[in-house]
Scaffold this active site. Structure first.
Site, short mmCIF file in Angstrom:
data_model
loop_
_atom_site.label_atom_id
_atom_site.label_comp_id
_atom_site.label_asym_id
_atom_site.label_seq_id
_atom_site.Cartn_x
_atom_site.Cartn_y
_atom_site.Cartn_z
N CYS A 58 6.94 -12.84 -60.48
CA CYS A 58 6.90 -13.23 -61.90
C CYS A 58 6.33 -14.65 -61.96
O CYS A 58 5.52 -15.02 -61.12
CB CYS A 58 8.27 -13.12 -62.55
SG CYS A 58 9.51 -14.26 -61.88
O1 LIG Z 1 9.12 -15.63 -64.74
S1 LIG Z 1 10.36 -16.45 -64.71
O2 LIG Z 1 11.49 -15.66 -65.18
O3 LIG Z 1 10.60 -16.97 -63.37
S2 LIG Z 1 10.07 -17.97 -65.90
#
Ligand SMILES: O=S(=O)([O-])[S-]
Length: 103
Positions: free
Chosen positions: A67
């Site tokens: 992510c």
């Molecule tokens: O993508 S995140 O949840 O690490 S900000």
């Protein structure tokens, strides 16, 4: 109980060096971020293609979830482990850590 493990950027680099394209990488960032840059060979995973990704993936191969900063990938990794993937990893630091290591 199936769950996920944490993976550092260095561990991912080694994993790819050792196992090449056996390593599946799922990038859960938004399509625009993915489109502007992503880890080579990763797929952009979203609610739209999630079911197909699960159906078509080889669950025996390692799966690394990426992510932005390594937070939301943990929930996604836990979910994907529950769906039957044997070895699921959440990339610590997310894409930003990967990017920093490759500047
Ligand atoms: O993508 S995140 O949840 O690490 S900000």
């Amino acid at each position: 109980m199936s769950s996920f493990k944490h993976l550092s950027v260095n561990e991912l680099i080694h994993m790819r060096a050792d196992h090449g394209d056996q390593v599946q990488i799922a990038d859960i960032r938004d399509a625009q971020s993915y489109g502007s840059s992503h880890i080579e060979g990763s797929v952009n995973l979203s609610n739209e293609n999630l079911a197909r990704f699960i159906a078509e993936s080889d669950m025996d191969k390692p799966l690394v979830v990426v992510c932005y900063h390594g937070i939301s990938s943990q929930n996604a990794a836990a979910y994907l482990a529950e769906q039957g993937f044997d070895q699921v990893f959440s990339l610590d630091g997310g894409y930003s850590a990967w990017h920093l290591a490759h500047i």
